[in-house]
Write a protein that holds these residues in place. Structure first.
Motif, PDB file in Angstrom:
ATOM      1  N   ASP A 118       0.835  -1.213   0.000  1.00  0.00           N
ATOM      2  CA  ASP A 118       0.000   0.000   0.000  1.00  0.00           C
ATOM      3  C   ASP A 118       0.864   1.255   0.000  1.00  0.00           C
ATOM      4  OD1 ASP A 118      -2.462  -1.278   0.172  1.00  0.00           O
ATOM      5  OD2 ASP A 118      -2.797  -0.834   2.292  1.00  0.00           O
ATOM      6  N   ASP A 126       1.676   6.225  -7.707  1.00  0.00           N
ATOM      7  CA  ASP A 126       0.797   7.375  -7.881  1.00  0.00           C
ATOM      8  C   ASP A 126       1.565   8.698  -7.853  1.00  0.00           C
ATOM      9  OD1 ASP A 126      -1.229   5.568  -8.064  1.00  0.00           O
ATOM     10  OD2 ASP A 126      -2.095   5.973  -6.088  1.00  0.00           O
ATOM     11  N   HIS A 129       1.874   9.165 -11.386  1.00  0.00           N
ATOM     12  CA  HIS A 129       0.589   9.060 -12.080  1.00  0.00           C
ATOM     13  C   HIS A 129      -0.566   9.382 -11.130  1.00  0.00           C
ATOM     14  CE1 HIS A 129       2.793   7.294 -15.401  1.00  0.00           C
ATOM     15  NE2 HIS A 129       1.709   7.425 -16.127  1.00  0.00           N
ATOM     16  N   PRO A 130      -0.574  10.601 -10.552  1.00  0.00           N
ATOM     17  CA  PRO A 130      -1.625  10.910  -9.578  1.00  0.00           C
ATOM     18  C   PRO A 130      -3.009  11.098 -10.200  1.00  0.00           C
ATOM     19  CG  PRO A 130      -0.264  12.843  -9.962  1.00  0.00           C
ATOM     20  CD  PRO A 130       0.390  11.703 -10.697  1.00  0.00           C
ATOM     21  N   ILE A 131      -3.069  11.437 -11.481  1.00  0.00           N
ATOM     22  CA  ILE A 131      -4.365  11.742 -12.099  1.00  0.00           C
ATOM     23  C   ILE A 131      -4.958  10.538 -12.816  1.00  0.00           C
ATOM     24  CG2 ILE A 131      -5.548  13.228 -13.793  1.00  0.00           C
ATOM     25  CD1 ILE A 131      -4.562  14.662 -11.172  1.00  0.00           C
ATOM     26  N   GLY A 132      -4.124   9.839 -13.581  1.00  0.00           N
ATOM     27  CA  GLY A 132      -4.654   8.691 -14.310  1.00  0.00           C
ATOM     28  C   GLY A 132      -3.528   7.772 -14.735  1.00  0.00           C
ATOM     29  N   SER A 133      -3.686   6.471 -14.480  1.00  0.00           N
ATOM     30  CA  SER A 133      -2.617   5.533 -14.828  1.00  0.00           C
ATOM     31  C   SER A 133      -2.531   5.336 -16.333  1.00  0.00           C
ATOM     32  CB  SER A 133      -2.811   4.193 -14.110  1.00  0.00           C
ATOM     33  OG  SER A 133      -4.079   3.665 -14.412  1.00  0.00           O
ATOM     34  N   LEU A 135      -2.788   7.917 -18.477  1.00  0.00           N
ATOM     35  CA  LEU A 135      -2.275   9.158 -19.084  1.00  0.00           C
ATOM     36  C   LEU A 135      -0.752   9.178 -19.035  1.00  0.00           C
ATOM     37  CD1 LEU A 135      -4.662  11.672 -17.222  1.00  0.00           C
ATOM     38  CD2 LEU A 135      -4.992  10.668 -19.508  1.00  0.00           C
ATOM     39  N   ASP A 139       1.640  14.625 -18.997  1.00  0.00           N
ATOM     40  CA  ASP A 139       0.343  15.300 -18.884  1.00  0.00           C
ATOM     41  C   ASP A 139      -0.101  15.459 -17.428  1.00  0.00           C
ATOM     42  OD1 ASP A 139       0.121  15.575 -21.606  1.00  0.00           O
ATOM     43  OD2 ASP A 139      -0.784  13.596 -21.859  1.00  0.00           O
ATOM     44  N   GLU A 143       1.019  17.912 -11.091  1.00  0.00           N
ATOM     45  CA  GLU A 143       0.355  17.171 -10.023  1.00  0.00           C
ATOM     46  C   GLU A 143       1.312  16.145  -9.420  1.00  0.00           C
ATOM     47  OE1 GLU A 143      -0.832  17.577 -13.122  1.00  0.00           O
ATOM     48  OE2 GLU A 143      -2.966  18.105 -13.098  1.00  0.00           O
ATOM     49  N   ARG A 146       3.527  17.910  -6.859  1.00  0.00           N
ATOM     50  CA  ARG A 146       2.810  18.160  -5.597  1.00  0.00           C
ATOM     51  C   ARG A 146       2.675  16.856  -4.809  1.00  0.00           C
ATOM     52  NH1 ARG A 146      -2.823  21.049  -4.937  1.00  0.00           N
ATOM     53  NH2 ARG A 146      -2.044  21.125  -2.797  1.00  0.00           N
ATOM     54  N   LYS A 147       2.281  15.806  -5.507  1.00  0.00           N
ATOM     55  CA  LYS A 147       2.082  14.505  -4.850  1.00  0.00           C
ATOM     56  C   LYS A 147       3.406  13.993  -4.269  1.00  0.00           C
ATOM     57  CE  LYS A 147      -0.113  10.369  -4.370  1.00  0.00           C
ATOM     58  NZ  LYS A 147      -1.433  10.184  -3.751  1.00  0.00           N
ATOM     59  N   ASP A 150       4.404  15.762  -1.086  1.00  0.00           N
ATOM     60  CA  ASP A 150       3.621  15.264   0.049  1.00  0.00           C
ATOM     61  C   ASP A 150       4.102  13.871   0.447  1.00  0.00           C
ATOM     62  OD1 ASP A 150       1.046  15.595   1.746  1.00  0.00           O
ATOM     63  OD2 ASP A 150       0.863  13.598   0.884  1.00  0.00           O
ATOM     64  N   ARG A 155       4.103  10.963   3.896  1.00  0.00           N
ATOM     65  CA  ARG A 155       3.702   9.551   3.811  1.00  0.00           C
ATOM     66  C   ARG A 155       4.892   8.600   3.981  1.00  0.00           C
ATOM     67  NH1 ARG A 155      -1.164   8.363   4.924  1.00  0.00           N
ATOM     68  NH2 ARG A 155      -1.338   6.655   3.446  1.00  0.00           N
TER      69      ARG A 155
ATOM     70  N   ILE B 131      -3.705  14.184  -4.327  1.00  0.00           N
ATOM     71  CA  ILE B 131      -2.374  14.728  -4.036  1.00  0.00           C
ATOM     72  C   ILE B 131      -1.857  14.266  -2.678  1.00  0.00           C
ATOM     73  CG2 ILE B 131      -1.039  16.864  -3.719  1.00  0.00           C
ATOM     74  CD1 ILE B 131      -1.972  16.284  -6.646  1.00  0.00           C
ATOM     75  N   LYS B 147      -8.875  13.878 -11.828  1.00  0.00           N
ATOM     76  CA  LYS B 147      -8.800  12.451 -11.458  1.00  0.00           C
ATOM     77  C   LYS B 147     -10.170  11.784 -11.579  1.00  0.00           C
ATOM     78  CE  LYS B 147      -6.951   8.913  -8.991  1.00  0.00           C
ATOM     79  NZ  LYS B 147      -5.686   8.252  -9.280  1.00  0.00           N
ATOM     80  N   ASP B 150     -11.116  11.068 -15.162  1.00  0.00           N
ATOM     81  CA  ASP B 150     -10.418   9.881 -15.652  1.00  0.00           C
ATOM     82  C   ASP B 150     -11.018   8.623 -15.026  1.00  0.00           C
ATOM     83  OD1 ASP B 150      -7.879   8.794 -17.071  1.00  0.00           O
ATOM     84  OD2 ASP B 150      -7.812   7.876 -15.087  1.00  0.00           O
TER      85      ASP B 150
END
Lengths: 257, 257
Positions: A118, A126, A129-133, A135, A139, A143, A146-147, A150, A155, B131, B147, B150
């Motif tokens: 996890d 992620d 690929h935080p928005i779409g795996s 994409l 693109d 994001e 930023r991810k 964090d 994390r 994020i 997100k 998508d």
């Protein structure tokens, strides 16, 4: 019919990345048990695609599968990384067996494995690929940054602290391992996750290592790396190089402040 | 010492959201087996916090835990949703037992559960927190919209197609269930995921349902909902309302084109 214990093992996974298949490879390599790896065979991609394609409905025993890795053993085809290890662990001497005195140990090994995957594998993927795996990274670069910020600042330390705590617990037993004083596949999974993060976030991980707050985690990492069969494997051509899989080298994401 | 089968079951989970604890509740409710739910007790939050806090090192049997849900049964405390169900399933009659003729059935039920949680729970959570899970939604609204677009246009149909394929496979057997012609906890998990997605993306899910491409998935959803004990549970005050958990109502994310 359950598979004969003598049936050969076949790992079915994407070629050219270690990916989630690597957790299965490390288990076989540590155990010194032979396996076929379709990633290294001609037509390896098609082997995967034919198993997950829309026309594949499995068979009377095995449901269809969503994504690799998959393990074929006799008539059985098993899917999902942690599930494959749950099946293999006791057979390979890498987890307590159901009949052992420690009858529930396999549940703890599975629990530690799920948490490592996890937090130190899925969440890392992620980061690019935080928005779409589906994409391109290009693109979702902003994001991703930023991810990643964090991830490495909150994390990653949180998960490393957790595993440090596990390693200091009574249930971990003596020695460098996570559970019961013996090497289990959960240790191999944690090793591989740290190794991948080292590839993707070398500076951020070095900073965390230098803090000395996670000394037991890095001791475990070194201890796995020094296992004779693992050591031989890591320098062999069976070990795939990191490239465009879960762990990727985008230096702009390796932020340290 | 393994727990006596007569030991009481206690679910330890955050109050005021169904969350991942709901998968464990549905298993107990369907089986008609009594359990204590700390989410409904005074001081429920502190019960969770004390178990995952930095000073909790577990005990000689149980490693420390990362996050709820957790299940206490006798001396055992088990963590990770799919792992709790793996333990409970055979005991509650919701998965094949290790000694059954279908000795490997539990692996398939676990595999289907893991895939449902990956694609229809974890990925949905990330639609409002792409994020960082520790940041406010308001600080990642734009990324959430990208997100979510998508997710509902590519990922959700992909996972629904997969489960439709599982339901049409020979291994699913007769009737509306995912595996072996019998209700298992994987069916309860899929039900709960679809129910949560219905709360979060009502218009997008309705559009997919109206396409009729996933008829077997929605038939399973209805069949679980009509189980007498589940039906009674869903209208009871034991069923937590959706609020600020995995599945959230942000109408701006419920995009249909």
């Amino acid at each position: 019919m359950p598979p004969s214990e003598e049936a050969p093992y076949t790992l079915i996974y994407w070629p050219e990345i270690p990916g989630r298949g690597e957790h299965v490879r490390l288990a076989f390599e540590e155990a010194g048990v032979a396996y076929t790896d379709t990633a290294r065979e001609k037509d390896g991609v098609n082997e995967v695609l034919s198993r997950i394609g829309p026309s594949n409905l499995g068979d009377g025993l095995n449901p269809p599968m969503f994504a690799p890795p998959m393990l074929q053993h006799g008539d059985l085809v098993i899917n999902q990384t942690s599930n494959i290890l749950l099946y293999l662990g006791p057979k390979l001497g890498l987890a307590p067996k159901p009949g052992d005195q420690d009858a529930h140990g396999i549940l703890f090994v599975n629990e530690l494995t799920l948490t490592a995957l996890d937090g130190l594998s899925n969440e890392v993927h992620d980061c690019h690929h935080p928005i779409g795996s589906g994409l391109y990274y290009e693109d979702q670069k902003e994001e991703s940054l930023r991810k990643s910020k964090d991830y490495v600042s909150t994390r990653l330390p949180k998960f490393l602290s957790y595993f440090e705590r596990v390693l200091k617990s009574k249930a971990s037993g003596d020695g460098p391992w996570l559970y019961g004083g013996k090497l289990t596949y959960a240790d191999l999974v944690l090793f591989q996750c740290i190794d991948g993060i080292h590839f993707m976030f070398p500076k951020a991980l070095k900073k965390l290592q230098d803090s000395n707050d996670y000394a037991a985690v890095f001791t475990l990492y070194d201890a796995v790396k020094e296992r004779p069969r693992i050591k031989a494997y890591l320098t062999s051509d069976r070990r795939q190089k990191y490239s465009m899989g879960i762990y990727r080298s985008y230096p702009e994401l390796d932020v340290t402040d």
